[in-house]
Scaffold this active site. Structure first.
Site, mmCIF file in Angstrom:
data_model
loop_
_atom_site.group_PDB
_atom_site.id
_atom_site.type_symbol
_atom_site.label_atom_id
_atom_site.label_comp_id
_atom_site.label_asym_id
_atom_site.label_seq_id
_atom_site.Cartn_x
_atom_site.Cartn_y
_atom_site.Cartn_z
ATOM 1 N N PRO A 11 0.796 -0.993 0.026
ATOM 2 C CA PRO A 11 0.027 -0.144 -0.013
ATOM 3 C C PRO A 11 0.881 1.081 -0.062
ATOM 4 O O PRO A 11 1.728 1.019 0.737
ATOM 5 C CB PRO A 11 -0.696 0.059 1.488
ATOM 6 C CG PRO A 11 0.199 -0.988 2.158
ATOM 7 C CD PRO A 11 0.851 -1.695 1.407
ATOM 8 N N MET A 12 0.509 2.268 -1.116
ATOM 9 C CA MET A 12 1.247 3.330 -0.771
ATOM 10 C C MET A 12 0.460 4.645 -1.135
ATOM 11 O O MET A 12 -0.401 4.567 -2.048
ATOM 12 C CB MET A 12 2.310 3.380 -1.767
ATOM 13 C CG MET A 12 3.698 2.379 -1.375
ATOM 14 S SD MET A 12 4.846 2.564 -2.752
ATOM 15 C CE MET A 12 4.187 1.426 -3.827
ATOM 16 N N GLN A 34 -6.831 -1.314 2.391
ATOM 17 C CA GLN A 34 -6.363 -1.015 3.819
ATOM 18 C C GLN A 34 -6.918 0.162 4.621
ATOM 19 O O GLN A 34 -7.129 1.199 3.812
ATOM 20 C CB GLN A 34 -4.823 -0.445 3.691
ATOM 21 C CG GLN A 34 -4.089 -0.430 4.957
ATOM 22 C CD GLN A 34 -2.757 0.356 5.057
ATOM 23 O OE1 GLN A 34 -2.529 1.346 4.709
ATOM 24 N NE2 GLN A 34 -1.767 -0.584 5.343
ATOM 25 N N CYS A 37 1.666 3.479 9.997
ATOM 26 C CA CYS A 37 2.139 4.794 9.273
ATOM 27 C C CYS A 37 2.552 5.718 10.544
ATOM 28 O O CYS A 37 2.029 5.812 11.609
ATOM 29 C CB CYS A 37 0.609 5.535 8.858
ATOM 30 S SG CYS A 37 0.923 7.266 8.093
ATOM 31 N N LYS A 97 -0.761 -4.503 8.954
ATOM 32 C CA LYS A 97 0.465 -4.128 8.479
ATOM 33 C C LYS A 97 1.010 -3.277 9.307
ATOM 34 O O LYS A 97 0.504 -2.205 9.911
ATOM 35 C CB LYS A 97 0.587 -3.334 7.129
ATOM 36 C CG LYS A 97 1.855 -2.916 6.545
ATOM 37 C CD LYS A 97 1.757 -2.714 5.025
ATOM 38 C CE LYS A 97 3.219 -2.298 4.593
ATOM 39 N NZ LYS A 97 3.390 -0.877 4.782
ATOM 40 N N GLY A 142 10.269 -3.918 2.717
ATOM 41 C CA GLY A 142 11.292 -2.916 2.728
ATOM 42 C C GLY A 142 12.572 -3.154 1.888
ATOM 43 O O GLY A 142 13.411 -4.382 2.099
ATOM 44 N N ASP A 143 12.843 -2.276 0.976
ATOM 45 C CA ASP A 143 14.090 -2.545 0.325
ATOM 46 C C ASP A 143 14.317 -3.209 -0.653
ATOM 47 O O ASP A 143 15.275 -3.695 -1.274
ATOM 48 C CB ASP A 143 15.392 -2.341 1.118
ATOM 49 C CG ASP A 143 15.025 -1.271 2.195
ATOM 50 O OD1 ASP A 143 14.351 -0.163 2.100
ATOM 51 O OD2 ASP A 143 15.544 -1.520 3.280
ATOM 52 N N ARG A 194 8.351 0.916 -3.187
ATOM 53 C CA ARG A 194 8.888 1.893 -4.217
ATOM 54 C C ARG A 194 9.532 1.088 -5.460
ATOM 55 O O ARG A 194 9.749 1.616 -6.415
ATOM 56 C CB ARG A 194 9.812 2.626 -3.325
ATOM 57 C CG ARG A 194 9.546 3.475 -2.083
ATOM 58 C CD ARG A 194 10.607 3.908 -1.204
ATOM 59 N NE ARG A 194 10.811 2.873 -0.521
ATOM 60 C CZ ARG A 194 11.755 3.010 0.621
ATOM 61 N NH1 ARG A 194 12.135 4.380 1.025
ATOM 62 N NH2 ARG A 194 12.133 2.284 1.359
HETATM 63 C C1 LIG Z 1 4.772 7.051 -0.827
HETATM 64 C C2 LIG Z 1 4.627 5.936 0.183
HETATM 65 C C3 LIG Z 1 3.330 5.800 0.738
HETATM 66 C C4 LIG Z 1 3.032 4.931 1.506
HETATM 67 N N1 LIG Z 1 1.734 4.797 2.007
HETATM 68 C C5 LIG Z 1 1.566 3.693 2.888
HETATM 69 C C6 LIG Z 1 0.167 3.463 3.285
HETATM 70 O O1 LIG Z 1 -0.702 4.009 3.081
HETATM 71 N N2 LIG Z 1 0.085 2.165 4.331
HETATM 72 C C7 LIG Z 1 1.040 1.598 4.671
HETATM 73 O O2 LIG Z 1 0.996 0.532 5.497
HETATM 74 N N3 LIG Z 1 2.190 1.801 4.168
HETATM 75 C C8 LIG Z 1 2.809 2.817 3.387
HETATM 76 N N4 LIG Z 1 3.974 3.021 2.810
HETATM 77 C C9 LIG Z 1 5.051 1.825 3.216
HETATM 78 C C10 LIG Z 1 5.001 0.963 2.107
HETATM 79 O O3 LIG Z 1 3.526 0.023 1.913
HETATM 80 C C11 LIG Z 1 6.275 0.040 2.433
HETATM 81 O O4 LIG Z 1 6.304 -0.959 3.755
HETATM 82 C C12 LIG Z 1 7.521 0.850 2.582
HETATM 83 O O5 LIG Z 1 7.615 2.039 1.528
HETATM 84 C C13 LIG Z 1 8.802 -0.176 2.657
HETATM 85 O O6 LIG Z 1 8.997 -0.952 1.348
HETATM 86 P P1 LIG Z 1 9.603 -0.667 0.040
HETATM 87 O O7 LIG Z 1 10.826 -0.336 0.423
HETATM 88 O O8 LIG Z 1 9.406 -1.772 -0.972
HETATM 89 O O9 LIG Z 1 9.146 0.944 -0.438
HETATM 90 C C14 LIG Z 1 3.924 3.988 1.970
HETATM 91 C C15 LIG Z 1 5.312 4.048 1.400
HETATM 92 C C16 LIG Z 1 5.904 5.277 0.522
HETATM 93 C C17 LIG Z 1 7.079 5.378 -0.094
#
Ligand SMILES: Cc1cc2nc3c(=O)[nH]c(=O)nc-3n(C[C@H](O)[C@H](O)[C@H](O)COP(=O)(O)O)c2cc1C
Length: 348
Positions: free
Chosen positions: A16-17, A71, A101, A140, A202-203, A226
């Site tokens: 989720p983002m 979510q 969050c 989450k 993450g990452d 990301r």
């Molecule tokens: C722009 C952005 C928005 C995000 N929004 C949410 C969200 O709405 N809910 C959530 O549980 N995590 C949110 N996250 C966290 C991501 O779901 C993820 O756990 C985190 O970015 C680490 O994973 P990654 O390195 O693959 O990005 C967000 C991350 C980013 C970068």
């Protein structure tokens, strides 16, 4: 890989983002293959229960995105249970709770990551939701609130006992926000402390990172955030590698351009209310905005995605600047066409 009674084709999901994983983006990711589950942007439980149009829009999805997890965030068990019923009524496959969050606007209302500081209350929310709906309830979370309060293994066990069907762990603390690195050994510890599936987050930016996390950490699933904004093909590439096949050369530049153009088309259609397939909305959604406001909205969405999508591309920095100074959808399309469709511009 199963979440409750739901079977996922692939153990890798789109994380989720907020602001990014809208229905248009999710559809395009699904079309590229390899993505076992998509999760919406976080949606306010209060907004859902009050029927606020804007909130309901965040929860919209289309059939081709299935399976879909919506979510929600909030801190009141009764409101969260009502919101879960609305999510179930919209036909979603999973309802996920945001306990990660760190943004103060969310976290100060007994919601988001502050729930990790009140594990009993967090478990109460899960219990209320799990007894209100038949679809799986998932959580989450982060590693913990800060380095002194790392409690993901304990919280995971508590929410499992309260009825959660799976958990996802982003291995950073709220205090870390996005600094440092996601702690995958902690994610492994969480996986070892519960019987329900654990998704690590993450990452994972490269497809082989997804595969090695699945192989080496004890996590049964991986969420890609990301990395998918930079490379929506990461899911199919990871599936190819996991199946022991070699990756074909990098995604062609024209295909990368086509993705952005498709994104614009879907966004434009979305807001003019043209049919986008069978959509699942709660009643009262979708009043089309005036054309000018719509165009501005689309440009802003493409700028937001462009900030990630252009990273690592030859000439990406210049493209970002150009996207940010474009003020019409027509000019944006032209720019994308020229950059991705005209090899002479590459490397500039
Ligand atoms: C722009 C952005 C928005 C995000 N929004 C949410 C969200 O709405 N809910 C959530 O549980 N995590 C949110 N996250 C966290 C991501 O779901 C993820 O756990 C985190 O970015 C680490 O994973 P990654 O390195 O693959 O990005 C967000 C991350 C980013 C970068």
């Amino acid at each position: 890989m199963k979440i409750g009674a739901l079977t996922l084709d692939q153990p890798v999901a789109l994380a989720p983002m907020a602001g990014m994983t809208d229905t248009a983006f999710r559809r395009l990711v699904k079309r590229k293959g390899g993505c076992g589950l998509v999760v919406t942007e976080m949606v306010s439980s209060e907004g859902l229960v009050r029927g606020i149009d804007r909130t309901l829009e965040y929860a919209e999805y289309t059939e081709e995105e299935r399976p879909v997890s919506i979510q929600i965030f909030g801190g009141d068990p009764a409101v969260m249970a009502d919101a879960a019923q609305i999510v179930e009524g919209m036909g979603a496959d999973v309802v996920d709770i945001n306990m990660g969050c760190p943004v103060p606007k969310i976290a100060k209302h007994q919601a988001g990551c502050s729930l990790m500081r009140e594990p009993s209350h967090a478990a109460e929310i899960v219990r209320a939701m799990a007894s209100a709906v038949k679809i799986p309830v998932t959580v989450k979370m982060r590693a913990g609130w800060n380095e002194k309060e790392i409690n993901a293994p304990l919280l995971a066990k508590m929410v499992e006992d309260a009825g959660a069907a799976a958990v996802a762990v982003h291995g950073r603390t709220a205090a870390q926000s996005y600094t440092g690195e996601s702690d995958w050994s902690l994610i492994g510890r969480v996986a070892g402390s519960v019987a329900i599936p654990v998704f690590g987050s993450g990452d994972c930016v490269l497809p082989d990172q997804v595969v090695s996390r699945l192989r080496d950490t004890g996590a049964r699933g991986v969420l890609v955030g990301r990395g998918a904004l930079r490379n929506p093909w990461i899911f199919s590439q990871a599936a190819t590698l996991a199946a022991g096949r070699t990756l074909t050369p990098d995604v062609a530049l024209e295909d990368r351009g086509a993705f952005l153009l498709d994104y614009i088309d879907l966004l434009m259609r979305e807001r003019v209310g043209e049919s986008a397939g069978f959509r699942h909305t709660a009643p009262g959604v979708t009043a089309p905005e005036p054309a000018r406001g719509r165009e501005r909205w689309v440009i802003n969405k493409v700028r937001a995605l462009g900030a990630w999508y252009t990273k690592g591309l030859d000439g990406g920095a210049q493209l970002r600047v150009a996207i940010n100074s474009t003020d019409s959808v027509g000019a944006l399309r032209q720019l994308i066409h020229e950059f991705f469709g005209a090899p002479a511009l590459v490397g500039g």
